[in-house]
Enzyme design. Structure first.
Site: not given
Length: 387
Positions: A373, A343, A91
């Site tokens: 995160c 995302h 991520c």
């Protein structure tokens, strides 16, 4: 070491992964479009002076495989002398791309870098080809590889209620919708060609993932999706699935002054940190603490903060332990976040940094923090300073 500055930052609109505007647009095209667009906005910069392109992407297979950074650069018609590398910290990939490019400039190995990231979650789903080593189960719970279950765990540990999550998610959509209506995303979005529902070509100039009709009452009707029997995390309180790309043009402060380009922000501090994979969403806390220490600043010094919204159950514990719950409406995710915008994994780090810099300018802020995160227990953070 040299100071690193951000000269410009851009992103595509966020397209819905399921039947959205970019369903017939490839990841390389989204990336190439941004590469060309950001250079067109900065004619003082000679593309041949770019040393390297650092481009984040998580699922490096299918159209995103074989170094999508280089493929997109060639597709964009950039000089063949420019290098390009695809970066993967899950991520945090495009924020890692920013850190990698910044370090090259700090050490004198580059003067100008183009950084960014892409993820087409419609064409290359997050779970495509996943094959974890069976032996990892000796060290890490199997559920730690299931992001929604780690959010459930983190939420339970911090006493985050279902109602708090629903309120946080509704806030994200409301703020993102208001930002769209008021034109607050206009300077950061590069209109991008896509396909309408009937298949005709059109130019998308806004995020199509936002659901303005979202309410706490509506969210409260959704069933938990990761732990149906005992859970609280729903599809509505999780980051949306979307397709998109983001880009930033960075260089040494000396080079920016030489070229006479506007310096939009400086990088003041950078950090990554590890945490227990079972609560992977907690990573922003130790990463932020490290980045702030390196910058010689405190969380109270941050005027604007972008905390990536992987899940409401994950964002709220981080906000709590960073001491941000009382200043959410003044500082945190003022234009909404990933619950509303989505995302796209490899895109998000540079995306939230782009949104942050635009917010800092709008609020005439001095310091800003972008943090997120990372699956399997990491966090990444960047502290920015406006000149």
């Amino acid at each position: 070491m040299k100071n690193v500055v951000i000269v410009d930052c851009l992103r595509t609109p966020m397209g819905r992964s399921k039947g959205g505007a970019f369903r017939h647009t490839r990841a390389e095209d989204l990336s190439a479009h941004l590469m060309k667009g950001i250079l067109a906005r900065n004619p003082q910069v000679n593309p041949s002076e770019i040393e390297d392109i650092y481009w984040g992407c998580v699922q490096q297979t299918l159209e995103q495989g074989f170094n999508v950074a280089r493929n997109a650069a060639l597709l964009a018609g950039l000089p063949i002398e420019i290098g390009a590398v695809t970066v993967n910290r899950l991520c945090g990939s495009s924020m890692q791309a920013l850190h990698d490019g910044a370090r090259a400039i700090m050490t004198g190995d580059a003067e100008i870098c183009l950084i960014g990231g892409v993820e087409h979650m419609g064409h290359v789903p997050m779970n495509h080809g996943v094959d974890f080593h069976p032996g990892m189960s000796k060290h890490v719970a199997k559920a730690a590889g299931m992001m929604g279950l780690t959010a459930e765990m983190l939420g339970k540990l911090h006493g985050i209620s279902r109602e708090q999550q629903d309120e946080f998610a509704a806030r994200s959509h409301a703020r993102a919708h208001a930002a769209t209506l008021e034109g607050r995303f206009k300077n950061e979005i590069l209109p991008t060609e896509g396909h309408a529902a009937d298949g005709t070509l059109f130019t998308l100039d806004h995020d199509e993932v936002i659901r303005p009709e979202t309410t706490v009452e509506g969210l409260s009707q959704l069933r938990p999706v990761f732990d149906p029997a005992n859970g609280t995390v729903t599809a509505g309180t999780s980051s949306a699935l979307s397709d998109g790309a983001s880009a930033m043009l960075i260089m040494s402060e000396e080079k920016a002054n030489e070229l006479g380009v506007t310096i939009r922000a400086r990088i003041k501090g950078m950090a990554i940190a590890g945490c227990d994979p079972s609560i992977m969403g907690y990573g922003p806390v130790p990463a932020t603490q490290k980045a702030l220490k390196r910058a010689g600043l405190s969380i109270e010094d941050m005027d604007v903060i972008e905390l990536n919204e992987a899940f409401a159950a994950q964002s709220l514990p981080c906000a709590k332990d960073l001491g941000l719950l009382d200043v959410m409406d003044e500082k945190v995710n003022l234009n909404g976040g990933a619950i509303a915008l989505g995302h796209p994994l490899g895109c998000s780090g540079a995306r939230i940094s782009t949104t942050l810099i635009n917010l800092m300018e709008a609020k005439d802020a001095k310091y800003g923090l972008a943090t997120m995160c990372i699956g399997l227990g990491q966090g990444i953070a960047t502290v920015f300073e406006r000149p």
